[in-house]
Design a protein around this motif. Structure first.
Motif, mmCIF file in Angstrom:
data_model
loop_
_atom_site.group_PDB
_atom_site.id
_atom_site.type_symbol
_atom_site.label_atom_id
_atom_site.label_comp_id
_atom_site.label_asym_id
_atom_site.label_seq_id
_atom_site.Cartn_x
_atom_site.Cartn_y
_atom_site.Cartn_z
ATOM 1 N N ARG A 98 0.798 -1.221 0.000
ATOM 2 C CA ARG A 98 0.000 0.000 0.000
ATOM 3 C C ARG A 98 0.835 1.277 0.000
ATOM 4 O O ARG A 98 0.299 2.354 -0.207
ATOM 5 C CB ARG A 98 -0.926 0.021 1.227
ATOM 6 N N HIS A 99 2.125 1.164 0.243
ATOM 7 C CA HIS A 99 2.980 2.349 0.375
ATOM 8 C C HIS A 99 3.181 2.982 -1.000
ATOM 9 O O HIS A 99 3.821 2.388 -1.878
ATOM 10 C CB HIS A 99 4.329 1.938 0.969
ATOM 11 N N PRO A 100 2.675 4.200 -1.228
ATOM 12 C CA PRO A 100 2.801 4.806 -2.560
ATOM 13 C C PRO A 100 4.248 5.086 -2.956
ATOM 14 O O PRO A 100 4.618 4.957 -4.131
ATOM 15 C CB PRO A 100 1.988 6.089 -2.448
ATOM 16 N N GLY A 101 5.090 5.457 -1.989
ATOM 17 C CA GLY A 101 6.490 5.713 -2.311
ATOM 18 C C GLY A 101 7.219 4.458 -2.714
ATOM 19 O O GLY A 101 8.097 4.481 -3.583
ATOM 20 N N LEU A 102 6.861 3.327 -2.108
ATOM 21 C CA LEU A 102 7.501 2.056 -2.444
ATOM 22 C C LEU A 102 7.083 1.617 -3.849
ATOM 23 O O LEU A 102 7.910 1.140 -4.631
ATOM 24 C CB LEU A 102 7.107 0.999 -1.412
ATOM 25 N N ARG A 103 5.808 1.800 -4.161
ATOM 26 C CA ARG A 103 5.336 1.437 -5.494
ATOM 27 C C ARG A 103 5.965 2.338 -6.557
ATOM 28 O O ARG A 103 6.316 1.891 -7.656
ATOM 29 C CB ARG A 103 3.812 1.523 -5.551
ATOM 30 N N ARG A 104 6.120 3.596 -6.218
ATOM 31 C CA ARG A 104 6.796 4.545 -7.110
ATOM 32 C C ARG A 104 8.226 4.076 -7.358
ATOM 33 O O ARG A 104 8.734 4.127 -8.485
ATOM 34 C CB ARG A 104 6.785 5.918 -6.435
ATOM 35 N N TRP A 122 8.722 -7.091 -5.857
ATOM 36 C CA TRP A 122 7.975 -7.749 -6.934
ATOM 37 C C TRP A 122 6.483 -7.858 -6.616
ATOM 38 O O TRP A 122 5.745 -8.525 -7.354
ATOM 39 C CB TRP A 122 8.530 -9.143 -7.194
ATOM 40 N N GLN A 123 6.018 -7.248 -5.538
ATOM 41 C CA GLN A 123 4.642 -7.482 -5.100
ATOM 42 C C GLN A 123 3.586 -6.935 -6.061
ATOM 43 O O GLN A 123 2.417 -7.292 -5.969
ATOM 44 C CB GLN A 123 4.403 -6.917 -3.695
ATOM 45 N N TRP A 124 4.007 -6.087 -7.022
ATOM 46 C CA TRP A 124 3.017 -5.537 -7.969
ATOM 47 C C TRP A 124 3.181 -6.119 -9.373
ATOM 48 O O TRP A 124 2.579 -5.607 -10.315
ATOM 49 C CB TRP A 124 3.139 -4.014 -8.033
ATOM 50 N N GLN A 125 3.977 -7.137 -9.548
ATOM 51 C CA GLN A 125 4.228 -7.654 -10.898
ATOM 52 C C GLN A 125 2.900 -7.978 -11.596
ATOM 53 O O GLN A 125 2.026 -8.636 -11.057
ATOM 54 C CB GLN A 125 5.129 -8.871 -10.861
ATOM 55 N N GLY A 126 2.773 -7.475 -12.825
ATOM 56 C CA GLY A 126 1.582 -7.733 -13.610
ATOM 57 C C GLY A 126 0.383 -6.865 -13.286
ATOM 58 O O GLY A 126 -0.618 -6.889 -14.016
ATOM 59 N N GLU A 127 0.470 -6.065 -12.203
ATOM 60 C CA GLU A 127 -0.658 -5.211 -11.842
ATOM 61 C C GLU A 127 -0.610 -3.908 -12.645
ATOM 62 O O GLU A 127 0.469 -3.442 -13.036
ATOM 63 C CB GLU A 127 -0.635 -4.903 -10.343
ATOM 64 N N PRO A 128 -1.773 -3.289 -12.900
ATOM 65 C CA PRO A 128 -1.792 -2.042 -13.672
ATOM 66 C C PRO A 128 -0.985 -0.944 -12.992
ATOM 67 O O PRO A 128 -0.994 -0.811 -11.756
ATOM 68 C CB PRO A 128 -3.283 -1.672 -13.718
ATOM 69 N N LEU A 129 -0.275 -0.169 -13.783
ATOM 70 C CA LEU A 129 0.428 0.996 -13.258
ATOM 71 C C LEU A 129 -0.584 2.037 -12.786
ATOM 72 O O LEU A 129 -1.679 2.156 -13.348
ATOM 73 C CB LEU A 129 1.328 1.608 -14.340
ATOM 74 N N THR A 130 -0.221 2.789 -11.769
ATOM 75 C CA THR A 130 -1.111 3.825 -11.266
ATOM 76 C C THR A 130 -1.155 5.000 -12.248
ATOM 77 O O THR A 130 -0.274 5.161 -13.101
ATOM 78 C CB THR A 130 -0.627 4.343 -9.903
ATOM 79 N N ASP A 131 -2.181 5.824 -12.104
ATOM 80 C CA ASP A 131 -2.273 7.028 -12.938
ATOM 81 C C ASP A 131 -1.060 7.925 -12.711
ATOM 82 O O ASP A 131 -0.548 8.539 -13.657
ATOM 83 C CB ASP A 131 -3.557 7.803 -12.616
ATOM 84 N N GLU A 132 -0.586 7.991 -11.459
ATOM 85 C CA GLU A 132 0.597 8.798 -11.156
ATOM 86 C C GLU A 132 1.811 8.276 -11.919
ATOM 87 O O GLU A 132 2.580 9.057 -12.494
ATOM 88 C CB GLU A 132 0.895 8.777 -9.657
#
Length: 248
Positions: free
Chosen positions: A123-129, A175-185
């Motif tokens: 859920r951490h936006p900075g980590l996903r960024r 790797w927790q977001w592999q294959g998931e849609p990129l955010t609008d940001e």
């Protein structure tokens, strides 16, 4: 977003790192290459801690040209700055007590944060960024210990010397977001970065030309194009270890 560091703007931090007096305090012994903690001070003015990695202290690697790691750190900061995400602390290339090298502002991490738990956060936006940023620079060494969460809640990353290979070598603990849609940001940031990479007069394009080979610089643009086309976080390569070792 606009970063500040103990009252310093990004531009002021870059000026201090570039022109201040650099004094080594000690060596960071866990680093594989020569890495020194230093102070940098302007005459009668600002002072800050920083990391200094002289080119002369770089350990040769089989898959990266000798003497290029400092330039790759500079390139990583240039990409972070062009994205506007402040993933990488202010970083400059300058002469120092042991010759030319990379100098980066020291970020005092929040010791209350469990880095292993942080690296698993979805859920951490900075980590996903940061995961998107690593895909752009083709980071082959995103370890848990390279995460720098600050008490203010912002997340920085360090140690980007083994990045920007021409071939796909993404190796990370994120790797927790592999294959998931990129955010609008993320999509907006990538669109802006692509525009700037295509402008040969932009600071990021000039910096990549200065420190990377032509194929490596083109590969950055191509990775951005692919991310925008597929609009998902990438998958690990079947031909390359997915996680750096040790992961921490």
């Amino acid at each position: 977003m606009t970063a500040s560091f103990e009252g310093l703007s990004t531009n002021a931090a870059l000026e201090l790192l570039s022109t201040g007096e650099l004094k080594p305090v000690g060596r960071l012994t866990e680093a594989s290459n020569a890495t020194l903690y230093c102070t940098v001070a302007a005459p009668g003015g600002a002072e800050a801690g920083c990391v200094y990695k002289p080119v002369a202290g770089e350990r040769p690697l089989w898959d990266f040209p000798e003497g290029t790691l400092a330039g790759r750190e500079l390139s990583a900061f240039a990409v972070s700055d062009a994205l506007g995400w402040d993933v990488v602390p202010p970083t400059v290339h300058r002469d120092g007590p042991f010759g030319e090298g990379m100098v980066q502002l020291w970020i005092e991490g929040d010791t209350a944060v469990d880095l292993v738990d942080l690296a698993r956060d979805t859920r951490h936006p900075g980590l996903r960024r940061m995961a998107v940023f690593d895909a752009v620079i083709n980071n082959s060494d995103r370890k848990v210990g390279h995460l720098l969460p600050t008490p203010s809640g912002h997340l920085y990353g360090c140690d980007h010397g083994v990045s920007f290979a021409e071939d796909y070598k993404l190796r990370t603990v994120l790797w927790q977001w592999q294959g998931e849609p990129l955010t609008d940001e993320a999509l907006a940031g990538l669109a802006l970065l692509e525009e700037r990479l295509r402008d040969p007069d932009s600071p990021v394009a000039a910096e990549l030309r200065r420190h990377l080979t032509e194929p490596e610089a083109y590969a950055v643009l191509r990775r951005v194009e692919l991310l925008r086309h597929h609009r998902v976080h990438p998958y690990p390569s079947p031909d390359w270890p997915a996680v750096p070792w040790p992961p921490v």
